[in-house]
Design an enzyme around this catalytic site. Structure first.
Site, PDB file in Angstrom:
ATOM      1  N   LYS A  65      27.006  66.863   9.361  1.00 24.38           N
ATOM      2  CA  LYS A  65      26.019  65.820   9.663  1.00 24.38           C
ATOM      3  C   LYS A  65      24.569  66.281   9.467  1.00 24.38           C
ATOM      4  O   LYS A  65      23.718  65.502   9.066  1.00 24.38           O
ATOM      5  CB  LYS A  65      26.208  65.319  11.102  1.00 24.38           C
ATOM      6  CG  LYS A  65      27.484  64.527  11.301  1.00 24.38           C
ATOM      7  CD  LYS A  65      27.560  64.050  12.739  1.00 24.38           C
ATOM      8  CE  LYS A  65      28.755  63.158  12.988  1.00 24.38           C
ATOM      9  NZ  LYS A  65      28.685  62.565  14.332  1.00 24.38           N
ATOM     10  N   ASP A 102      25.575  56.581  15.843  1.00 24.38           N
ATOM     11  CA  ASP A 102      26.227  57.025  17.087  1.00 24.38           C
ATOM     12  C   ASP A 102      25.647  56.342  18.335  1.00 24.38           C
ATOM     13  O   ASP A 102      26.391  55.895  19.209  1.00 24.38           O
ATOM     14  CB  ASP A 102      26.109  58.547  17.254  1.00 24.38           C
ATOM     15  CG  ASP A 102      27.073  59.295  16.351  1.00 24.38           C
ATOM     16  OD1 ASP A 102      28.041  58.673  15.883  1.00 24.38           O
ATOM     17  OD2 ASP A 102      26.849  60.498  16.108  1.00 24.38           O
TER      18      ASP A 102
END
Ligand code: NDP
Length: 272
Positions: A65, A102
């Site tokens: 990420k 997220d």
């Protein structure tokens, strides 16, 4: 046909291909979505090649990420705040945009699925990695009254809190000092202890009947924290599968401009 992928290492376990295929079938959209093994040392090369070959978008999972964030030419505010990206999108001029779903995914799961009231509540956030950073911003935006960040490595909790720059609402706690805290309204486990199979010691006094406890992990990885929360007396205990589905739906909507029905997809995953 538009091409999409998820990059990570390992990637065989990823539920993303299943979710995006389900969403596409719901909405009559044709697409190809593949899971692609991308160890960090090869991530940049693999992702560049995918987009050079016409790939439209990619989800990115552990441990890539941060690299996805670095690869992009532009960053949405959510990615900028998290410092890591789980969505890469090729723009019409060929440049790459990094995004992070997220925080939004967690808030949607908490509020809309589990009916957890966030405004005015006192929250304990365990962990200070990429996921914790993304959800901390989202919790503040959602109106929590107080956010306490506890992390095994205190310096990382301090860096997270400093980045949030809201000292009137955010403070940090050493792990061993948690035993002096009164019960919280909401406890979020954003550590990778469950995924790594390592033990995490938490005092039972952190939770009471009125506490909602949420593990961002799901499946077997979420079991130790969820068992601790029930032992501590929390009545409302959740895993992060709903968050995963909502974050996937956010990336789907980002790419296709239409939001899939997530309850249906979550039911299918729970039954599998
Ligand atoms: P990172 O690797 O960035 O951060 C891991 C964090 O866990 C660090 O704060 C680390 O502390 C802490 N930690 C690891 N082991 C222990 C332990 N034994 N005791 C206490 N703390 C520990 O991971 P991410 O932030 O990306 O992910 C964290 C979790 O969230 C994972 O379980 C992941 O699967 C889940 N997740 C779920 C999502 C969903 O959609 N449901 C989306 C994103 C993440 P230290 O700094 O001291 O090393």
């Amino acid at each position: 046909m538009q091409r999409f992928a998820v990059f990570g290492h390992p990637i065989a376990h990823s539920l993303s291909p299943r979710l995006h295929t389900l969403f596409a079938a719901q909405l009559g959209i044709e697409l190809e979505y593949v899971a692609t093994e991308a160890p960090p040392e090869r991530f940049m090369e693999i992702a560049r090649e995918f987009f050079a070959q016409g790939g439209r978008g990619a989800n990115v999972t552990l441990p890539d990420k941060r690299l996805a964030f670095e690869l992009a030419d532009a960053h949405t505010q959510a990615a900028q705040r998290a410092g890591v990206a789980n969505v890469l999108t090729r723009q019409t001029d060929g440049s790459l945009e990094a995004h992070n779903t997220d925080g939004a995914g967690l808030i949607r799961d908490l509020r809309e699925r589990h009916r957890v009231q966030l405004e005015g509540c006192r929250v304990l956030l365990l962990g200070a990695g990429g996921a914790a950073q993304a959800v901390a911003w989202a919790l503040l935006d959602a109106g929590v009254h107080e956010l306490i960040v506890a992390n095994r490595t205190l310096a990382r909790a301090r860096a997270l809190a400093d980045g949030l720059a809201q000292p009137e609402r955010v403070c940090i706690s050493e792990w061993h000092a948690l035993e002096r805290c009164a019960a919280f309204d909401l406890i979020l486990n954003a550590t990778s202890a469950g995924v790594l199979g390592t033990a995490m010691k938490l005092p039972l006094s952190l939770a009471s009947h009125g506490t909602s406890a949420y593990d961002l992990a799901y499946g077997r990885a979420a079991q130790p924290f969820m068992a601790w929360a029930r032992d501590a007396g929390a009545q409302r205990v959740f895993d992060g599968l709903g968050m995963l589905v909502e974050t996937a739906a956010d990336s789907f909507e980002h790419w296709h401009g239409v939001r899939p029905r997530t309850d249906e997809a979550l039911r299918a995953l729970r039954m599998a």
